[in-house]
Design an enzyme around this catalytic site. Structure first.
Site, mmCIF file in Angstrom:
data_model
loop_
_atom_site.group_PDB
_atom_site.id
_atom_site.type_symbol
_atom_site.label_atom_id
_atom_site.label_comp_id
_atom_site.label_asym_id
_atom_site.label_seq_id
_atom_site.Cartn_x
_atom_site.Cartn_y
_atom_site.Cartn_z
ATOM 1 C CG ASP A 52 -7.374 56.881 41.106
ATOM 2 O OD1 ASP A 52 -8.273 57.402 41.787
ATOM 3 O OD2 ASP A 52 -6.939 57.372 40.061
ATOM 4 C CG HIS A 199 -2.426 54.689 42.716
ATOM 5 N ND1 HIS A 199 -2.037 55.972 42.428
ATOM 6 C CD2 HIS A 199 -3.194 54.275 41.682
ATOM 7 C CE1 HIS A 199 -2.558 56.324 41.250
ATOM 8 N NE2 HIS A 199 -3.259 55.316 40.774
HETATM 9 ZN ZN ZN Z 1 -6.164 53.784 37.989
#
Ligand code: ZN
Length: 241
Positions: A52, A199
């Site tokens: 993400d 992430h």
């Molecule tokens: Zn995000």
């Protein structure tokens, strides 16, 4: 029931309703309208790695190099704002055969927002993703996994599928600060059809980046094959699962 009793009961009901709606708004596996996929029922050992945010100028190439080294296809849920800011990095992700998904334009919580705001966020990001050269289906992943009534309804009108995840090591405070713990967490939770969220795009994600080659090596040794979310879904449809 007298009036004095009625008000506390009413307050309690309103609070419970608010709590229930809040839980629904962050649910990984349910939304009020449209299709949402958190993992895919599969008998084959296929799994999807998803990242993400980003792309970023500092870490995109590093992540792409790791994926290339292990011959892994992944899915990047990018923000329209960052795709526009870093077009070369975006194109390199697409050129390497990975999938791009829509993670909104400006990464705001998509609840209590007007319909025009939501549509604009979706459109601008889809447009940026197409400009980066990506031609496949564009899935959506809500920032902070936040959605309630309007966003799912708009996505349903657009036939845009929501993709969440079933493995999220960084959501655990005692896991996210250690690459080894991230590896361990994923190893314990993974199953065929899993969608893993990490992430890796910002400086603050160093431990997740460090975990990446070890996660891949470990799971490949266990017989898992990394594919894009698109391929994961397609495989389950082809097998009629
Ligand atoms: Zn995000």
């Amino acid at each position: 029931m007298n009036v004095k009793m009625k008000y506390p009961a009413f307050t309690a009901i309103v609070l419970l309703l608010a709590l229930w709606l809040w839980k629904i708004s962050t649910s990984r596996s349910f939304q009020f309208a449209g299709e949402l996929i958190a993992d895919v029922p599969l008998s084959d050992s296929l799994i999807a790695l998803t990242f993400d945010d980003g792309p970023s100028p500092n870490h995109t190439d590093e992540v792409l190099a790791i994926l290339h080294r292990y011959n892994v296809q992944a899915t990047f849920f990018v923000t329209g704002r960052e795709v526009e800011a870093y077009p070369e990095e975006s194109r390199r992700i697409v050129a390497a055969g990975h999938q791009l998904g829509n993670h909104s334009y400006s990464h705001q919580r998509m609840v209590l927002k007007r319909s025009s705001f939501i549509v604009n966020e979706l459109d601008r990001t889809d447009h940026a993703i197409r400009n980066a050269g990506y031609q496949g289906e564009i899935y959506f992943r809500p920032p902070y996994c936040k959605k309630l009534f309007l966003l799912p309804w708009i996505l349903k009108q657009r036939n845009q599928v929501s993709i969440t995840w079933d493995i999220e090591p960084e959501s655990f405070a005692d896991v996210r600060g250690s690459a080894l713990k991230i590896v361990d967490h994923i190893k314990k939770k993974v199953h065929p059809g899993s969608i893993i969220l990490l992430h890796v795009m910002y400086d603050s994600n160093a431990e997740s980046r460090r975990s990446l080659p070890v996660v891949i090596e470990n799971l490949q040794k266990k017989g898992y094959q990394f594919v894009t979310v698109n391929q994961l879904i397609k495989s389950s449809q082809e097998n009629g699962v």
